[in-house]
Scaffold this active site. Structure first.
Site, PDB file in Angstrom:
ATOM      1  N   LYS A  54      -2.539   0.220  -2.601  1.00  0.00           N
ATOM      2  CA  LYS A  54      -3.599  -0.772  -2.346  1.00  0.00           C
ATOM      3  C   LYS A  54      -4.530  -0.286  -1.235  1.00  0.00           C
ATOM      4  O   LYS A  54      -5.750  -0.366  -1.348  1.00  0.00           O
ATOM      5  CB  LYS A  54      -2.970  -2.105  -1.901  1.00  0.00           C
ATOM      6  CG  LYS A  54      -2.472  -2.950  -3.042  1.00  0.00           C
ATOM      7  CD  LYS A  54      -1.597  -4.080  -2.538  1.00  0.00           C
ATOM      8  CE  LYS A  54      -0.847  -4.704  -3.703  1.00  0.00           C
ATOM      9  NZ  LYS A  54       0.354  -5.437  -3.328  1.00  0.00           N
ATOM     10  N   GLN A  98       3.088  -9.382   0.338  1.00  0.00           N
ATOM     11  CA  GLN A  98       3.787  -8.687  -0.750  1.00  0.00           C
ATOM     12  C   GLN A  98       5.113  -9.391  -1.062  1.00  0.00           C
ATOM     13  O   GLN A  98       5.902  -9.686  -0.167  1.00  0.00           O
ATOM     14  CB  GLN A  98       4.028  -7.220  -0.329  1.00  0.00           C
ATOM     15  CG  GLN A  98       4.644  -6.350  -1.393  1.00  0.00           C
ATOM     16  CD  GLN A  98       3.740  -6.127  -2.602  1.00  0.00           C
ATOM     17  OE1 GLN A  98       2.516  -6.035  -2.476  1.00  0.00           O
ATOM     18  NE2 GLN A  98       4.332  -6.048  -3.783  1.00  0.00           N
ATOM     19  N   ASP A 121      -4.412 -13.221  -3.935  1.00  0.00           N
ATOM     20  CA  ASP A 121      -3.435 -13.164  -5.025  1.00  0.00           C
ATOM     21  C   ASP A 121      -3.555 -14.342  -5.993  1.00  0.00           C
ATOM     22  O   ASP A 121      -2.974 -14.310  -7.080  1.00  0.00           O
ATOM     23  CB  ASP A 121      -2.023 -13.248  -4.423  1.00  0.00           C
ATOM     24  CG  ASP A 121      -1.313 -11.909  -4.408  1.00  0.00           C
ATOM     25  OD1 ASP A 121      -1.558 -11.105  -5.324  1.00  0.00           O
ATOM     26  OD2 ASP A 121      -0.513 -11.704  -3.486  1.00  0.00           O
TER      27      ASP A 121
HETATM   28  N1  GUN Z   1       4.930  -8.375  -6.152  1.00  0.00           N
HETATM   29  C1  GUN Z   1       4.817  -7.990  -7.449  1.00  0.00           C
HETATM   30  N2  GUN Z   1       3.583  -8.269  -7.932  1.00  0.00           N
HETATM   31  C2  GUN Z   1       2.898  -8.837  -6.912  1.00  0.00           C
HETATM   32  C3  GUN Z   1       1.576  -9.325  -6.790  1.00  0.00           C
HETATM   33  O1  GUN Z   1       0.761  -9.320  -7.727  1.00  0.00           O
HETATM   34  N3  GUN Z   1       1.251  -9.827  -5.566  1.00  0.00           N
HETATM   35  C4  GUN Z   1       2.133  -9.860  -4.538  1.00  0.00           C
HETATM   36  N4  GUN Z   1       1.728 -10.397  -3.388  1.00  0.00           N
HETATM   37  N5  GUN Z   1       3.367  -9.411  -4.612  1.00  0.00           N
HETATM   38  C5  GUN Z   1       3.745  -8.902  -5.803  1.00  0.00           C
END
Ligand code: GUN
Length: 297
Positions: A54, A98, A121
């Site tokens: 990211k 996350q 998100d």
């Molecule tokens: N863990 C797995 N996929 C995601 C996601 O799209 N966002 C976040 N914050 N954590 C994740």
């Protein structure tokens, strides 16, 4: 029939290029770069890889990234305090925590502590509610990145989805449920199947669009797929490499090799949905940055 491969790397590059244009517009208007704060708790290796990717992708489009790496023992209260600090920080436009979080922390409490207008998100209850209501409220909400990526890939292949039967395998808050809502909004007939569904194959065989999001390697066999269906494989599963057991490899939830001769189009793993998720996160973050300049929520 040999399925067309829906190349997530190409479509993701287009989404990132569009986000880059928006970032440049934002910088020229406001003289500051949009900024995403990423909160990572603990040392889950897969999460560490996602967070690094990211950061790299964000920097490539001129977006600032703040990584907040926290010990796995951080208390729920300290994490809420960190979110409050990021909510109040004018420099921060998007916040991503996350997942998964360690078991002693209630993820819902943390997600709902994020200011909904910074919820890159789209997991906050207000955004989930707006996505569920649909219509004009979608313009005010943020759509979760993985289902948004799947949706954009589908729309590239089938611009008019109305009337198609979409079957989604998996009912998670991250993928299955928001995917169902996006496809309902497109006037699909949507069926969600899950671990307690009886005779899943009979239902998946009716799908014009099949989205697999369960995290079970190669679960969806070729004879689960209706001939000519479009298959979106969200699974990213690390398994032993059968041709060299000292190595591992990534596979999806779909038996890709055999599905290729039944489906009309399919996403590969890797290189399908995966790259789309991060591209959509960047898109959501720059959208959040603009919205914060014009409204509160
Ligand atoms: N863990 C797995 N996929 C995601 C996601 O799209 N966002 C976040 N914050 N954590 C994740």
């Amino acid at each position: 029939m040999t399925a067309t491969i829906i190349d997530g790397k190409i479509i993701a590059a287009e989404v990132r290029a569009e986000a880059k244009v928006e970032v440049e517009k934002f910088v020229s208007l406001y003289n500051t770069n949009p900024c995403l704060a990423v909160v990572l708790v603990g040392e889950n290796p897969a999460s560490q890889v996602y967070v690094r990717t990211k950061s790299k992708m964000a920097k490539e489009i001129g977006m600032d990234i703040e990584d907040h790496i926290k010990d796995k023992d951080i208390s729920e209260k300290d994490l809420i305090d960190l979110i409050a600090q990021l909510n109040n920080d004018k420099k921060v436009n998007g916040i991503l925590v996350q997942l998964p979080l360690p078991e002693h922390i209630d993820s819902r409490v943390i997600i709902d502590a994020i200011d909904p207008i910074k919820d890159a998100d789209g997991f906050h209850a207000l955004n989930v509610g707006r996505n569920s209501i649909g219509g004009d409220l979608l313009k005010k909400s943020f759509v979760p990145c993985t289902p948004l990526g799947c949706y954009l890939m589908l729309k590239k292949n089938i611009p008019n989805l109305a009337g198609m039967h979409a079957v989604i395998i998996g009912r998670s808050n991250i993928v299955g449920k928001p995917m169902a809502q996006l496809l309902l909004e497109e006037s699909c007939t949507v069926t969600t199947v899950h671990s307690k569904t009886k005779d899943i194959e009979t239902i998946t065989r009716q799908a014009d669009i099949l989205v697999a999001a369960v995290g079970r390697p190669l679960m969806v066999k070729a004879d689960w797929i209706k001939p000519g269906a479009v298959v979106i494989d969200v699974g990213i599963n690390r398994v032993e490499n059968p041709s060299d057991t000292s190595k591992t490899m990534l596979v999806g939830d779909v038996d890709y090799v055999n599905a290729m001769s039944v489906a009309s189009a399919i996403t590969p793993v890797p290189g399908g949905v995966g790259p789309m998720t991060i591209a959509c996160l960047l898109r959501n973050t720059v959208q959040a940055a603009f919205r914060q300049k014009i409204s509160k929520i």
